[in-house]
Design an enzyme around this catalytic site. Sequence first.
Site, PDB file in Angstrom:
ATOM      1  N   CYS A  79       0.828  -1.211   0.000  1.00 56.76           N
ATOM      2  CA  CYS A  79       0.000   0.000   0.000  1.00 56.76           C
ATOM      3  C   CYS A  79       0.868   1.269   0.000  1.00 56.76           C
ATOM      4  CB  CYS A  79      -0.984  -0.047   1.170  1.00 56.76           C
ATOM      5  SG  CYS A  79      -2.298   1.175   1.027  1.00 56.76           S
ATOM      6  N   HIS A 181      -3.167  -5.321   1.934  1.00 61.46           N
ATOM      7  CA  HIS A 181      -2.390  -5.533   3.155  1.00 61.46           C
ATOM      8  C   HIS A 181      -2.398  -6.998   3.590  1.00 61.46           C
ATOM      9  CE1 HIS A 181      -1.903  -1.249   4.003  1.00 61.46           C
ATOM     10  NE2 HIS A 181      -3.162  -1.095   3.606  1.00 61.46           N
ATOM     11  N   GLU A 183      -0.512  -8.278   5.559  1.00 57.92           N
ATOM     12  CA  GLU A 183      -0.168  -8.303   6.996  1.00 57.92           C
ATOM     13  C   GLU A 183      -1.404  -8.163   7.877  1.00 57.92           C
ATOM     14  OE1 GLU A 183       0.308  -5.863   4.892  1.00 57.92           O
ATOM     15  OE2 GLU A 183       0.081  -3.897   5.850  1.00 57.92           O
TER      16      GLU A 183
END
Lengths: 208, 295
Positions: A79, A181, A183
Amino acid sequence: MTTVGVLALQGDFVEHQAALRRLGADVRQVRTPDGLRDLDGLIIPGGESTTFCRLMEDFNLYEPLRAVLKTGLPVWGTCAGLIVMAQRAADFEYPTLDALDITVRRNAFGRQVDSFEADVSIPALSAGSSRPFPAVFIRAPTVEEAGDGVEVLARLPADAGPAGGSPVALRQGPLMATTFHPELADDDRFHRYFLDTVQQQGRRSSPK
Amino acid sequence: MAVETGTETVKRGLAQMLKGGVIMDVVTPEHAKIAEEAGACAVMALERVPADIRADGGVARMADPEIIVRIMEAVSIPVMAKCRIGHFVEAQVLESLGVDYLDESEVLTPADEAHHINKQPFKIPFVCGCRDLGEALRRIGEGAAMIRTKGEAGTGDIVEAVRHMRAVWDGIRRLKSLPEDELMAEAKALSAPLEPLNETRELGRLPVVNFAAGGIATPADAALMMQLGADGVFVGSGIFKSDDPAPRAHAIVKAVTNYNDPAVLAEVSRGLGEPMKGLAAKALSQEELLATRGW
């Protein structure tokens, strides 16, 4: 042991760190040029791209990071990380790290109310499973243009609104970038893919 | 193909992107630009900063949408705005303007003394204040996607922010020490919903991002809150009520990134001019306290 740096100026670097540690990598938070020494890979996390640029300037990180991005070290931006790695960022007042041959547009989907989740198919991750990746897009950028040397690893499904079909995961040699994302997902496959790249590459950022 | 907006994950996710950052109160598009250039990760669009709300007295309400829209047009970073506690129509109005985050804030005059807003049905995320773990969990139970400790807004006095941050972590440490069969009694004692309480115990932290707010005026204040376990900081009056806002804003951003590095903190603290004059929180009467609004 594999040591991966996570740029820790601002943003969700702790989530990347946690995913990498679950997969057995050693992680170092990077805030200074010295922190870039002796790394096997580097992640530039999600966060606010203007804040990243301001702090990269404050802590003299622009040139060291540009140099690292040219060495063949595997580097992955998510991002905001993708935005600062791009060669061209539309409507962005800060210089970027000038590495990925793409044109990116910030906040291209609109505001937070337009942030979304979508299942994305990423064949490179599959390894025997076609399970889609649960991708989380937060005030995400879009990639408007990608050069010939850029491989598209995944696209938004064609029916996913006006940006349907646009690239959301990319690779240019050892450089990787996602507009979403991984993560934030309960799914470490993308981090494993990155660590596999790190291990195949077997390169280390050289000491200064 | 399902594209889902307004999910818990995307609401909490934006707060995760703000971590390690500084959210600054601004009242004009010019302030907002200064904040963005200083490295703020978001701005809070207001009609008046808390110190002025405190000085002016009267009823403090949601800002004029005109001001909020102009600030949204001025910057590319996320824009937050405040609504009154319990005033779900102000929240609906702000959602329709497209603000990125809503602060159901004790800095404004509460609209409901019994009920906070039910935040679940909204597509935009909410941040809410707390003084301890129980209050944080109640707000999370109502759907808050981010928490901030309340501190005492508009004072420039850090003491209440410290008290509240320590109280949250004390509550979490206690939770972790309890055997499973005592958790329902703990939920009862905290007046907290069980589900986020269990999640907090498992994670060893709140299940949402927790910033510090209310009284941060210097880079050292900001770093103090980070070392006490904040994920980031809100600076309200502390910037634009100081002598020279731009360098102070920038210094606080650098301090939050390097909160564990005293040499950097010393460097960024040099020559910033006078901080906001401030008010000792202890000198405020019970009626003047903002942190006691809401429950």
